[in-house]
Scaffold this motif. Structure first.
Motif, short mmCIF file in Angstrom:
data_model
loop_
_atom_site.label_atom_id
_atom_site.label_comp_id
_atom_site.label_asym_id
_atom_site.label_seq_id
_atom_site.Cartn_x
_atom_site.Cartn_y
_atom_site.Cartn_z
N ASP A 135 0.85 -1.19 0.00
CA ASP A 135 0.00 0.00 0.00
C ASP A 135 0.89 1.25 0.00
OD1 ASP A 135 -1.77 2.07 0.48
OD2 ASP A 135 -2.90 1.00 2.03
N PRO A 136 0.84 2.07 -1.07
CA PRO A 136 1.72 3.25 -1.13
C PRO A 136 1.52 4.20 0.03
CG PRO A 136 0.66 2.84 -3.26
CD PRO A 136 0.00 1.94 -2.27
N ARG A 137 0.31 4.25 0.59
CA ARG A 137 0.02 5.15 1.69
C ARG A 137 0.89 4.85 2.91
NH1 ARG A 137 -5.99 4.84 3.89
NH2 ARG A 137 -5.19 2.74 4.29
N ASN A 138 1.30 3.59 3.09
CA ASN A 138 2.10 3.21 4.25
C ASN A 138 3.58 3.53 4.07
OD1 ASN A 138 -0.08 2.23 5.76
ND2 ASN A 138 0.04 0.21 4.78
N LYS A 139 4.01 3.79 2.85
CA LYS A 139 5.41 4.15 2.58
C LYS A 139 6.36 3.19 3.27
CE LYS A 139 4.27 9.06 2.07
NZ LYS A 139 4.49 10.45 2.58
N SER A 140 6.13 1.92 3.09
CA SER A 140 6.92 0.91 3.79
C SER A 140 8.38 0.95 3.34
CB SER A 140 6.37 -0.49 3.54
OG SER A 140 7.20 -1.46 4.13
N PRO A 141 9.31 1.06 4.30
CA PRO A 141 10.73 1.08 3.93
C PRO A 141 11.25 -0.28 3.46
CG PRO A 141 10.48 1.10 6.31
CD PRO A 141 9.10 1.27 5.73
N VAL A 142 10.46 -1.34 3.65
CA VAL A 142 10.91 -2.65 3.19
C VAL A 142 10.13 -3.13 1.97
CG1 VAL A 142 11.75 -3.34 5.46
CG2 VAL A 142 9.42 -3.89 4.82
N TRP A 143 9.37 -2.22 1.34
CA TRP A 143 8.64 -2.64 0.14
C TRP A 143 9.59 -3.15 -0.93
CZ3 TRP A 143 5.13 -4.77 -2.47
CH2 TRP A 143 5.08 -4.65 -3.86
N GLY A 144 10.73 -2.49 -1.12
CA GLY A 144 11.67 -2.93 -2.14
C GLY A 144 12.13 -4.36 -1.90
N PHE A 145 12.34 -4.72 -0.64
CA PHE A 145 12.73 -6.09 -0.30
C PHE A 145 11.61 -7.05 -0.65
CE2 PHE A 145 12.40 -9.33 3.14
CZ PHE A 145 13.45 -10.14 2.74
N ILE A 146 10.39 -6.71 -0.31
CA ILE A 146 9.26 -7.58 -0.61
C ILE A 146 9.07 -7.71 -2.12
CG2 ILE A 146 6.73 -7.76 -0.44
CD1 ILE A 146 7.06 -6.51 2.37
N ASP A 147 9.20 -6.59 -2.82
CA ASP A 147 9.02 -6.62 -4.27
C ASP A 147 10.07 -7.49 -4.94
OD1 ASP A 147 7.76 -5.83 -6.68
OD2 ASP A 147 9.34 -4.35 -7.02
N ALA A 168 -2.69 1.84 -7.83
CA ALA A 168 -3.07 2.84 -6.84
C ALA A 168 -2.26 4.12 -7.02
CB ALA A 168 -2.87 2.29 -5.43
N ILE A 169 -0.98 3.97 -7.38
CA ILE A 169 -0.12 5.13 -7.58
C ILE A 169 -0.55 5.90 -8.83
CG2 ILE A 169 2.24 5.88 -8.14
CD1 ILE A 169 3.23 3.50 -6.42
N ASP A 170 -0.76 5.16 -9.91
CA ASP A 170 -1.11 5.80 -11.18
C ASP A 170 -2.46 6.52 -11.11
OD1 ASP A 170 1.24 4.84 -12.20
OD2 ASP A 170 0.33 3.12 -13.22
N GLN A 171 -3.42 5.88 -10.44
CA GLN A 171 -4.77 6.46 -10.37
C GLN A 171 -4.95 7.39 -9.17
OE1 GLN A 171 -7.60 3.23 -10.50
NE2 GLN A 171 -6.99 2.60 -12.57
N LYS A 172 -3.88 7.51 -8.36
CA LYS A 172 -3.95 8.33 -7.15
C LYS A 172 -5.18 7.97 -6.33
CE LYS A 172 -1.40 12.14 -9.24
NZ LYS A 172 -1.38 13.57 -9.61
N ALA A 173 -5.36 6.66 -6.21
CA ALA A 173 -6.54 6.12 -5.51
C ALA A 173 -6.09 5.28 -4.33
CB ALA A 173 -7.37 5.28 -6.48
N ALA A 174 -7.05 4.94 -3.49
CA ALA A 174 -6.76 4.07 -2.35
C ALA A 174 -6.37 2.69 -2.84
CB ALA A 174 -7.97 3.99 -1.43
N PHE A 175 -5.45 2.08 -2.16
CA PHE A 175 -5.02 0.72 -2.48
C PHE A 175 -6.21 -0.22 -2.29
CE2 PHE A 175 -3.20 -3.41 -1.37
CZ PHE A 175 -2.17 -3.55 -2.30
#
Length: 607
Positions: free
Chosen positions: A142-154, A168-175
């Motif tokens: 979820d982009p709203r959480n700005k998780s610092p470990v998202w890159g690791f998960i990805d 969600a990022i492209d549409q500027k919408a809720a995840f």
């Protein structure tokens, strides 16, 4: 390298615990009831840096993750006493199944595990289901959480997960948490399936991270909204009862924690481990009632708090007090008389000096910028740093690989460890970093002033380091200005790329040596890759290492990765620390975890 590493780890474990005194086996009730007179069993100790969050999706620092590891539970865990490490089920039933060449993993969830009572559940008893693990993982995307470990998960390439994040990022919408994701889904109430684009032979290490990937109830997050950080509701053995940010954290035994009993498989020749097992086997967990964590950043008051028995455990005795605590590796006589015991271990960690690769002065990939970073690295007298700031409690690092991980080889040597100010000055001269105005400091090749803006914590250790590095850089003609601040502030700035030079430590969270290479992975910029380093050859190696099974060919790739890290020098890996932990006689069963953070529930403390 791998077989040598395993032998080294085994020998290191024997040395680590050889001085650990243990009491005789005891008998008692399965549940750790409060002592007579209402006295409670309380563990008290201090962190030397403040926590940043209690929301696993937003945590990356060691201190926050030590707390979350005791509040939440993942599918698997590490055997507390086994060395080398072993995995065992926690929320899961049995070990995971995998097929399609390690691309698909399935886990069966144990029935009858419940979240503790909370207002979010509206008076209903809430059982953990497979969808709770799916939801927990989606929160990192979820982009709203700005998780610092998202890159690791990805980097695990869960099928479809990155796509719904990008939508969600492209549409500027809720995840959209309700969108099914092929890469992580609940096949039924108790069955989880993970699907990844590439093989992941060591995926069980991911599934054994309670500090990050424990079960989370969606209704709790939605109930508390922006205040979720203050309401961590997990299935773990403890509950948060008090939190004064950066000052005091109090957790108490979860009264609704399921029946969970002490069991382990220490090696047959692990005398201390076997004694712990005999003493505690069958005891219901947790065995203590309460944990009180203070934040004491300065070394002297933290040490005095232990000496005065305000704390009954000190993890990482400050280096300047080592000679008082364990002269010649033995407990000091005055402490031994008081029943103090301890252990010493070479940690699976690295201490880095990192350069912002996007900075206009020290960043970039042109020969002159590479020369500047390498000259700075050559000019750093790490042996002196270890002597003065660590009081000998560290070893010089040769590469980003951490001790006790699978590909660590104590005999490996590289240019990363070289200290050579003469070569540093020659390198700077060669690439045009010369003193043009005669003030004793070099200018940039284009004639512009050259000042290194070095971030530094405003504490005693930070001041010691700044004095050493100022002298080191002056010796090769480089001017340094220090920007001081609190550790959480500097960490936040580094994640955003708002720094030039800083230093940070990292501790391996799994036995695989690849964990340390997250800092070089271009997909993890802004997360673990705080230097913002990106090279296609390193990214390709990181991907390949993720897919390959253990073996000699994989070990060769590690060596190539270390070579690339030394060539481009986004990080100067300086040292691995030796930690000394002490505990008063009332603390029973302490053994420092290796790659995991949870250990409180395995302790007994005299009331």
């Amino acid at each position: 390298m791998k077989s040598a590493a395993k032998r080294w780890v085994t020998e290191m474990d024997r040395r680590t615990f050889s001085g650990l005194a243990l009491g005789s086996a005891v008998a008692g009730p399965l549940w750790a009831q409060p002592a007579a007179g209402g006295k409670r069993k309380v563990l008290r100790y201090a962190f030397r840096a403040p926590e940043t969050t209690l929301d696993p999706a937003k945590a990356s620092d060691l201190y926050s993750r030590t707390i979350t590891a005791h509040l939440f539970e993942s599918l698997y865990t590490y055997d507390h006493l086994a060395r080398p490490v072993k995995f065992k089920p926690l929320l899961a039933v049995g070990m995971p199944e995998h097929d399609e060449g390690y691309r698909v993993w399935r886990v069966k969830l144990r029935s009858g595990i419940y979240f503790p009572s909370d207002a979010a559940f509206k008076g209903q008893r809430r059982e953990v289901v497979a969808e709770d693990l799916v939801y927990a993982l989606k929160r990192f995307a979820d982009p709203r959480n700005k998780s610092p470990v998202w890159g690791f998960i990805d980097s695990f390439k869960f099928l479809g997960l990155a796509e719904i994040r990008q939508k969600a990022i492209d549409q500027k919408a809720a995840f959209d948490y309700d969108t099914p994701v092929l890469g992580v889904r609940a096949l039924d109430r108790t069955t989880l399936e993970y699907r990844m684009a590439q093989p992941r032979p060591r995926f069980i290490e991911f599934l054994a991270s309670s500090d990050l990937f424990g079960a989370v109830a969606r209704e709790v997050v939605e109930h508390y909204g922006e205040d979720i950080d203050k309401h961590p509701v997990g299935t773990g053995p403890f509950k948060l009862t008090e939190w004064r940010r950066g000052s005091l954290i109090v957790l108490e035994r979860n009264p609704e924690y399921r029946e969970h009993f002490y069991d382990a498989e220490p090696a047959p020749d692990d005398v201390e481990g076997q004694a712990m097992l005999a003493q505690f086997k069958g005891r219901r967990l947790p065995m203590i009632d309460r944990v009180e964590l203070s934040i004491i950043q300065e070394n002297q008051p933290r040490w005095l708090s232990f000496l005065n028995e305000e704390h009954n455990l000190i993890q990482e005795v400050p280096p300047e007090f080592i000679s008082q605590a364990m002269p010649n590796g033995q407990i000091a006589p005055h402490l031994k008389k008081r029943g103090v015991r301890g252990q010493r271990v070479l940690m699976p960690d690295n201490s880095y000096t990192m350069f912002n690769m996007e900075d206009a002065v020290v960043g970039g990939y042109t020969p002159d910028r590479v020369a500047l970073r390498r000259a700075i690295a050559l000019g750093m007298d790490v042996e002196r740093e270890i002597r003065l700031t660590q009081h000998g409690q560290a070893v010089i690092a040769q590469a980003s690989v951490a001790p006790q991980t699978t590909s660590y080889d104590s005999k490996f040597r590289s240019a990363m460890s070289e200290y050579n100010p003469t070569k540093a000055k020659a390198l700077l001269d060669m690439y045009g970093y010369v003193d043009r105005n005669g003030d004793g400091y070099r200018e940039q090749p284009n004639g512009q002033p050259l000042v290194l803006n070095w971030s530094m914590e405003d504490d005693q250790r930070g001041r010691q380091r700044s004095e050493i590095w100022l002298k080191d850089m002056k010796a090769i003609g480089l001017k340094v200005e220090f920007k001081t601040g609190k550790w959480p502030e500097l960490l936040k700035a580094s994640r955003a790329g708002n720094f030039q030079v800083w230093h940070i430590g990292g501790q391996s969270a799994s036995p695989d040596s690849q964990g340390a290479l997250q800092r070089y992975d271009g997909t993890q910029i802004g997360g673990q890759n705080q230097a913002r380093f990106k090279r296609p050859e390193m990214d390709a190696i990181y991907t390949k290492l993720s897919e390959m099974p253990d073996g000699p060919e994989r070990d060769k790739l590690f060596v190539e990765a270390y070579r690339i890290g030394t060539v481009w020098m986004p990080y100067k890996i300086r040292l691995h620390t030796v930690r000394t932990d002490l505990f008063h006689k009332g603390v029973k069963g302490y053994r420092r975890p290796v790659f995991w953070q949870e250990f409180w529930h395995y302790l007994d403390v005299e009331s």
